[in-house]
Design a protein around this motif. Structure first.
Motif, PDB file in Angstrom:
ATOM      1  N   VAL A 218      -7.296  -2.207  13.329  1.00  0.00           N
ATOM      2  CA  VAL A 218      -6.715  -0.960  12.831  1.00  0.00           C
ATOM      3  C   VAL A 218      -5.207  -1.115  12.670  1.00  0.00           C
ATOM      4  O   VAL A 218      -4.621  -0.662  11.677  1.00  0.00           O
ATOM      5  N   LEU A 219      -4.556  -1.767  13.647  1.00  0.00           N
ATOM      6  CA  LEU A 219      -3.111  -1.977  13.571  1.00  0.00           C
ATOM      7  C   LEU A 219      -2.753  -2.800  12.332  1.00  0.00           C
ATOM      8  O   LEU A 219      -1.830  -2.451  11.584  1.00  0.00           O
ATOM      9  N   ALA A 220      -3.490  -3.881  12.100  1.00  0.00           N
ATOM     10  CA  ALA A 220      -3.222  -4.731  10.931  1.00  0.00           C
ATOM     11  C   ALA A 220      -3.420  -3.951   9.637  1.00  0.00           C
ATOM     12  O   ALA A 220      -2.619  -4.073   8.694  1.00  0.00           O
ATOM     13  N   ASN A 221      -4.477  -3.135   9.580  1.00  0.00           N
ATOM     14  CA  ASN A 221      -4.739  -2.351   8.374  1.00  0.00           C
ATOM     15  C   ASN A 221      -3.646  -1.321   8.120  1.00  0.00           C
ATOM     16  O   ASN A 221      -3.200  -1.135   6.979  1.00  0.00           O
ATOM     17  N   GLN A 222      -3.186  -0.651   9.181  1.00  0.00           N
ATOM     18  CA  GLN A 222      -2.167   0.378   9.003  1.00  0.00           C
ATOM     19  C   GLN A 222      -0.801  -0.223   8.678  1.00  0.00           C
ATOM     20  O   GLN A 222       0.029   0.416   8.030  1.00  0.00           O
ATOM     21  N   LEU A 223      -0.572  -1.449   9.133  1.00  0.00           N
ATOM     22  CA  LEU A 223       0.668  -2.149   8.778  1.00  0.00           C
ATOM     23  C   LEU A 223       0.543  -2.864   7.438  1.00  0.00           C
ATOM     24  O   LEU A 223       1.527  -3.412   6.935  1.00  0.00           O
ATOM     25  N   CYS A 224      -0.688  -2.842   6.859  1.00  0.00           N
ATOM     26  CA  CYS A 224      -0.966  -3.506   5.577  1.00  0.00           C
ATOM     27  C   CYS A 224      -0.748  -5.010   5.631  1.00  0.00           C
ATOM     28  O   CYS A 224      -0.356  -5.639   4.635  1.00  0.00           O
TER      29      CYS A 224
ATOM     30  N   LYS B  31       2.642   7.404  29.347  1.00  0.00           N
ATOM     31  CA  LYS B  31       2.135   7.945  28.095  1.00  0.00           C
ATOM     32  C   LYS B  31       2.532   7.006  26.964  1.00  0.00           C
ATOM     33  O   LYS B  31       3.539   7.220  26.284  1.00  0.00           O
ATOM     34  N   PRO B  32       1.770   5.946  26.760  1.00  0.00           N
ATOM     35  CA  PRO B  32       2.123   4.968  25.723  1.00  0.00           C
ATOM     36  C   PRO B  32       2.043   5.562  24.324  1.00  0.00           C
ATOM     37  O   PRO B  32       1.365   6.568  24.091  1.00  0.00           O
ATOM     38  N   MET B  33       2.744   4.934  23.395  1.00  0.00           N
ATOM     39  CA  MET B  33       2.695   5.360  22.004  1.00  0.00           C
ATOM     40  C   MET B  33       1.264   5.254  21.488  1.00  0.00           C
ATOM     41  O   MET B  33       0.533   4.328  21.827  1.00  0.00           O
ATOM     42  N   SER B  34       0.882   6.206  20.653  1.00  0.00           N
ATOM     43  CA  SER B  34      -0.387   6.059  19.956  1.00  0.00           C
ATOM     44  C   SER B  34      -0.210   5.012  18.868  1.00  0.00           C
ATOM     45  O   SER B  34       0.914   4.666  18.489  1.00  0.00           O
ATOM     46  N   LEU B  35      -1.305   4.512  18.360  1.00  0.00           N
ATOM     47  CA  LEU B  35      -1.225   3.492  17.329  1.00  0.00           C
ATOM     48  C   LEU B  35      -0.508   4.023  16.100  1.00  0.00           C
ATOM     49  O   LEU B  35       0.321   3.329  15.498  1.00  0.00           O
TER      50      LEU B  35
ATOM     51  N   VAL C  15       3.017   2.584  14.422  1.00  0.00           N
ATOM     52  CA  VAL C  15       3.139   2.179  13.016  1.00  0.00           C
ATOM     53  C   VAL C  15       4.284   2.937  12.339  1.00  0.00           C
ATOM     54  O   VAL C  15       5.063   2.353  11.579  1.00  0.00           O
ATOM     55  N   GLN C  16       4.408   4.208  12.635  1.00  0.00           N
ATOM     56  CA  GLN C  16       5.467   5.016  12.023  1.00  0.00           C
ATOM     57  C   GLN C  16       6.853   4.555  12.461  1.00  0.00           C
ATOM     58  O   GLN C  16       7.837   4.756  11.746  1.00  0.00           O
ATOM     59  N   ALA C  17       6.939   3.923  13.630  1.00  0.00           N
ATOM     60  CA  ALA C  17       8.233   3.473  14.149  1.00  0.00           C
ATOM     61  C   ALA C  17       8.654   2.126  13.571  1.00  0.00           C
ATOM     62  O   ALA C  17       9.781   1.689  13.792  1.00  0.00           O
ATOM     63  N   VAL C  18       7.761   1.477  12.834  1.00  0.00           N
ATOM     64  CA  VAL C  18       8.066   0.165  12.256  1.00  0.00           C
ATOM     65  C   VAL C  18       8.865   0.350  10.969  1.00  0.00           C
ATOM     66  O   VAL C  18       8.370   0.958  10.022  1.00  0.00           O
ATOM     67  N   PRO C  19      10.093  -0.186  10.901  1.00  0.00           N
ATOM     68  CA  PRO C  19      10.964   0.080   9.762  1.00  0.00           C
ATOM     69  C   PRO C  19      10.798  -0.862   8.570  1.00  0.00           C
ATOM     70  O   PRO C  19      11.193  -0.520   7.452  1.00  0.00           O
ATOM     71  N   ASP C  20      10.254  -2.061   8.796  1.00  0.00           N
ATOM     72  CA  ASP C  20      10.194  -3.023   7.703  1.00  0.00           C
ATOM     73  C   ASP C  20       9.097  -4.052   7.953  1.00  0.00           C
ATOM     74  O   ASP C  20       8.471  -4.070   9.021  1.00  0.00           O
ATOM     75  N   ALA C  21       8.869  -4.906   6.956  1.00  0.00           N
ATOM     76  CA  ALA C  21       7.754  -5.851   7.003  1.00  0.00           C
ATOM     77  C   ALA C  21       7.881  -6.850   8.137  1.00  0.00           C
ATOM     78  O   ALA C  21       6.913  -7.123   8.854  1.00  0.00           O
ATOM     79  N   GLN C  22       9.090  -7.419   8.306  1.00  0.00           N
ATOM     80  CA  GLN C  22       9.231  -8.443   9.345  1.00  0.00           C
ATOM     81  C   GLN C  22       9.031  -7.850  10.737  1.00  0.00           C
ATOM     82  O   GLN C  22       8.432  -8.493  11.616  1.00  0.00           O
TER      83      GLN C  22
ATOM     84  N   ASN D 271       0.856  -1.176   0.000  1.00  0.00           N
ATOM     85  CA  ASN D 271       0.000   0.000   0.000  1.00  0.00           C
ATOM     86  C   ASN D 271       0.894   1.228   0.000  1.00  0.00           C
ATOM     87  O   ASN D 271       1.491   1.580   1.010  1.00  0.00           O
ATOM     88  N   LYS D 272       1.015   1.865  -1.133  1.00  0.00           N
ATOM     89  CA  LYS D 272       1.939   2.977  -1.288  1.00  0.00           C
ATOM     90  C   LYS D 272       1.538   4.195  -0.475  1.00  0.00           C
ATOM     91  O   LYS D 272       2.331   5.102  -0.275  1.00  0.00           O
ATOM     92  N   HIS D 273       0.282   4.228  -0.024  1.00  0.00           N
ATOM     93  CA  HIS D 273      -0.173   5.383   0.746  1.00  0.00           C
ATOM     94  C   HIS D 273       0.277   5.312   2.209  1.00  0.00           C
ATOM     95  O   HIS D 273       0.242   6.312   2.919  1.00  0.00           O
ATOM     96  N   THR D 274       0.707   4.129   2.665  1.00  0.00           N
ATOM     97  CA  THR D 274       1.098   4.001   4.065  1.00  0.00           C
ATOM     98  C   THR D 274       2.531   3.513   4.240  1.00  0.00           C
ATOM     99  O   THR D 274       3.254   3.995   5.082  1.00  0.00           O
ATOM    100  N   ASN D 275       2.945   2.520   3.473  1.00  0.00           N
ATOM    101  CA  ASN D 275       4.314   2.035   3.574  1.00  0.00           C
ATOM    102  C   ASN D 275       4.653   1.204   2.348  1.00  0.00           C
ATOM    103  O   ASN D 275       3.795   0.983   1.490  1.00  0.00           O
TER     104      ASN D 275
END
Length: 217
Positions: free
Chosen positions: A196-202, A155-159, A163-170, A77-81
């Motif tokens: 939502v997490l699964a969708n944003q991680l594609c 103050k936990p990370m927002s979802l 997602v933005q902190a995830v660098p790669d697929a694995q 998904n080119k719009h997210t990652n």
């Protein structure tokens, strides 16, 4: 949040750790989950064992997904990652590297994912908080690393930040597995958070199902 030591034991029994811990530390961690206990060994087991267990579970789920969907085209998904979850494309060592990261970024990201998931219902009660404090204190972390995780409890990370902190697929697969392992799946809000997490991680739905199947085994 689930007990990390219990998670290690359950995943070890399920076979999710087979062969994986050796890849994380050249075989050094394999003996750690065999219950040979010195205080130092116990700390290392808790620091790496649960996180390596999550990595092993993610790898096993990816293997299952690959076997069942060999002819699936890349899902990007080119719009997210630009993550590519093509079956059988990723190697086991790419999963072990997330946990074996020398600077600890991968390990801390998985812990932060667990904490964020535990907050999916908007709060962690005092019992849960003290349980997490105790787990972090037992981990063989630097003062800075412990302080960072305690800050996450306040103050936990927002979802979206997660997602933005995830660098790669694995890493994305492992972050989802860590989140699902730390959350109460019986609560509707938990399912919503994971969707939502699964969708944003594609993440492909079939891969998500494989992860949940591994957690249920």
């Amino acid at each position: 949040m689930k007990d990390l030591q219990k998670l290690v034991g359950n995943l070890n029994k399920s076979g999710a750790l087979s062969g994986f811990l050796g890849g994380v530390a050249g075989g050094g961690l394999t003996s750690l989950v065999a219950a040979k206990s010195s205080k130092k060994t116990a700390k290392k087991t808790l620091k790496y064992g649960a996180l390596a267990a999550v990595g092993g579970l993610a790898w096993k789920a990816y293997q299952q997904y690959s076997e069942q969907h060999k002819n699936t085209q890349p899902q990007v998904n080119k719009h997210t990652n630009n993550f590519d979850f093509t079956p059988a494309k990723m190697a086991e060592h790419s999963f072990t590297q997330v946990v074996a990261d020398d600077n600890g970024n991968g390990q801390l990201l998985l812990m932060r994912a667990m904490i964020a998931a535990a907050y999916a219902d908007g709060h962690i009660d005092e019992t849960e908080r003290q349980k997490i404090f105790a787990q972090v204190e037992e981990m063989d972390l630097s003062v800075h690393e412990k302080a960072m995780l305690f800050d996450e409890l306040r103050k936990p990370m927002s979802l979206s930040e997660l997602v933005q902190a995830v660098p790669d697929a694995q890493t994305g697969i492992e972050v989802y597995a860590a989140s699902a392992s730390a959350i109460d799946l019986k609560q509707p809000v938990s399912g919503q958070y994971l969707n939502v997490l699964a969708n944003q991680l594609c993440l492909p739905q079939q891969l998500v199902q494989s992860i949940h199947q591994q957690l249920a085994d």
